[in-house]
Design a protein around this motif. Structure first.
Motif, PDB file in Angstrom:
ATOM      1  N   PRO A 149      -4.927   7.253  -5.135  1.00  0.00           N
ATOM      2  CA  PRO A 149      -4.069   6.332  -4.401  1.00  0.00           C
ATOM      3  C   PRO A 149      -3.819   5.036  -5.172  1.00  0.00           C
ATOM      4  CG  PRO A 149      -6.286   6.262  -3.497  1.00  0.00           C
ATOM      5  CD  PRO A 149      -6.302   7.291  -4.604  1.00  0.00           C
ATOM      6  N   ALA A 150      -2.686   4.423  -4.839  1.00  0.00           N
ATOM      7  CA  ALA A 150      -2.276   3.240  -5.587  1.00  0.00           C
ATOM      8  C   ALA A 150      -1.830   2.138  -4.637  1.00  0.00           C
ATOM      9  CB  ALA A 150      -1.131   3.603  -6.522  1.00  0.00           C
ATOM     10  N   LEU A 151      -1.930   0.927  -5.127  1.00  0.00           N
ATOM     11  CA  LEU A 151      -1.326  -0.201  -4.400  1.00  0.00           C
ATOM     12  C   LEU A 151      -0.879  -1.219  -5.420  1.00  0.00           C
ATOM     13  CD1 LEU A 151      -3.456  -2.760  -4.472  1.00  0.00           C
ATOM     14  CD2 LEU A 151      -4.443  -1.659  -2.495  1.00  0.00           C
ATOM     15  N   VAL A 208       6.838   2.759  -0.162  1.00  0.00           N
ATOM     16  CA  VAL A 208       7.074   4.118  -0.674  1.00  0.00           C
ATOM     17  C   VAL A 208       6.508   4.219  -2.078  1.00  0.00           C
ATOM     18  CG1 VAL A 208       9.112   4.538   0.728  1.00  0.00           C
ATOM     19  CG2 VAL A 208       9.355   3.466  -1.512  1.00  0.00           C
ATOM     20  N   CYS A 209       6.468   5.436  -2.591  1.00  0.00           N
ATOM     21  CA  CYS A 209       5.854   5.773  -3.882  1.00  0.00           C
ATOM     22  C   CYS A 209       5.996   4.676  -4.932  1.00  0.00           C
ATOM     23  CB  CYS A 209       6.487   7.060  -4.402  1.00  0.00           C
ATOM     24  SG  CYS A 209       5.780   7.589  -5.961  1.00  0.00           S
ATOM     25  N   LEU A 210       4.854   4.311  -5.511  1.00  0.00           N
ATOM     26  CA  LEU A 210       4.844   3.273  -6.541  1.00  0.00           C
ATOM     27  C   LEU A 210       5.035   3.857  -7.937  1.00  0.00           C
ATOM     28  CD1 LEU A 210       1.941   1.122  -5.069  1.00  0.00           C
ATOM     29  CD2 LEU A 210       4.329   0.416  -5.256  1.00  0.00           C
ATOM     30  N   GLY A 211       5.272   5.162  -8.012  1.00  0.00           N
ATOM     31  CA  GLY A 211       5.634   5.773  -9.289  1.00  0.00           C
ATOM     32  C   GLY A 211       4.457   6.164 -10.158  1.00  0.00           C
ATOM     33  N   CYS A 212       3.275   6.268  -9.566  1.00  0.00           N
ATOM     34  CA  CYS A 212       2.119   6.687 -10.372  1.00  0.00           C
ATOM     35  C   CYS A 212       1.324   7.723  -9.576  1.00  0.00           C
ATOM     36  CB  CYS A 212       1.257   5.494 -10.750  1.00  0.00           C
ATOM     37  SG  CYS A 212       0.743   4.508  -9.345  1.00  0.00           S
ATOM     38  N   VAL A 253       0.856  -1.188   0.000  1.00  0.00           N
ATOM     39  CA  VAL A 253       0.000   0.000   0.000  1.00  0.00           C
ATOM     40  C   VAL A 253       0.890   1.236   0.000  1.00  0.00           C
ATOM     41  CG1 VAL A 253      -1.804   1.251   1.232  1.00  0.00           C
ATOM     42  CG2 VAL A 253      -1.735  -1.256   1.343  1.00  0.00           C
ATOM     43  N   CYS A 254       0.762   2.052  -1.033  1.00  0.00           N
ATOM     44  CA  CYS A 254       1.590   3.261  -1.111  1.00  0.00           C
ATOM     45  C   CYS A 254       1.132   4.271  -0.052  1.00  0.00           C
ATOM     46  CB  CYS A 254       1.488   3.901  -2.495  1.00  0.00           C
ATOM     47  SG  CYS A 254       2.420   5.449  -2.559  1.00  0.00           S
ATOM     48  N   ASP A 255       2.094   4.706   0.775  1.00  0.00           N
ATOM     49  CA  ASP A 255       1.747   5.707   1.792  1.00  0.00           C
ATOM     50  C   ASP A 255       2.604   6.966   1.635  1.00  0.00           C
ATOM     51  OD1 ASP A 255       4.188   4.840   2.667  1.00  0.00           O
ATOM     52  OD2 ASP A 255       3.525   4.223   4.665  1.00  0.00           O
ATOM     53  N   SER A 256       3.140   7.173   0.422  1.00  0.00           N
ATOM     54  CA  SER A 256       3.926   8.388   0.186  1.00  0.00           C
ATOM     55  C   SER A 256       3.003   9.573  -0.070  1.00  0.00           C
ATOM     56  CB  SER A 256       4.905   8.168  -0.966  1.00  0.00           C
ATOM     57  OG  SER A 256       5.898   7.241  -0.574  1.00  0.00           O
ATOM     58  N   ILE A 257       3.616  10.720  -0.331  1.00  0.00           N
ATOM     59  CA  ILE A 257       2.892  11.987  -0.205  1.00  0.00           C
ATOM     60  C   ILE A 257       1.622  12.099  -1.062  1.00  0.00           C
ATOM     61  CG2 ILE A 257       4.489  13.146  -1.808  1.00  0.00           C
ATOM     62  CD1 ILE A 257       2.846  14.773   1.231  1.00  0.00           C
TER      63      ILE A 257
HETATM   64  S1  FES Z   1       2.803   8.701  -3.738  1.00  0.00           S
HETATM   65 FE1  FES Z   1       1.641   6.928  -4.122  1.00  0.00          FE
HETATM   66  S2  FES Z   1       2.165   6.469  -6.167  1.00  0.00           S
HETATM   67 FE2  FES Z   1       3.460   8.122  -5.695  1.00  0.00          FE
END
Ligand code: FES
Length: 156
Positions: A131-133, A122-126, A81-85
């Motif tokens: 939100p992304a996972l 961390v960020c999945l690049g999208c 689970v992406c939890d970046s900004i």
């Molecule tokens: S912060 Fe979630 S994909 Fe970049």
């Protein structure tokens, strides 16, 4: 080195052949072990370190730093689970909370049936589709909690 199979050694040696210094292939070598075993044990760290001319401690620190190498057993499918900004800004917590309630697990835990492990990532690049996972190698973007049941059903 008896911990590694002939097939694993062959694949690791192939990865080593692609780079100028052995160490540069260490992440790929760990991925080979993970593909075969699901995770990377202490014994595997020692065996791979032998092949790479690294100390087990040095390789372990790389493995620990690189969060897609699992140093503990995981379920059949790993949910990252992406939890970046960007995901945080658009409320990734709704996704995490839904998964926690649905699967009955927190980050770092595996469902009792061994089906899913859930981890923060961390960020999945999208970011433009947050939100992304990610589940195994599949990326899911622009998520809404009401899409999650259908997604989870794809993974037995
Ligand atoms: S912060 Fe979630 S994909 Fe970049």
């Amino acid at each position: 080195m008896e911990n590694l199979t002939a097939e694993e050694i062959e694949k690791i040696e192939h990865e080593i052949s692609l780079v100028p210094v052995k160490k540069a292939a260490c992440i790929e070598a760990l991925k080979v072990v993970q593909q075969h075993r699901g995770w990377v044990s202490d014994e595997s760290i020692k065996a791979v370190a032998d092949l790479m001319d690294m100390s087990p401690a040095e390789l372990d620190s790389v493995a620990t730093f690189y969060n897609l190498i699992f140093r503990q057993p995981v379920g059949r499918h790993v949910i990252l689970v992406c939890d970046s900004i960007s995901c945080w800004v658009v409320g990734y917590e709704n996704i995490r909370e839904y998964l926690t309630a649905k699967l009955g697990i927190q980050y770092g835990q595996t469902t009792p049936d061994g089906r899913f492990t859930m981890l923060p990532n961390v960020c999945l690049g999208c970011c433009d589709h947050a939100p992304a996972l990610m589940i195994d190698n599949d990326l899911y973007k622009d998520l809404e909690p009401n899409q999650l049941d259908e997604i989870l059903n794809k993974y037995a």
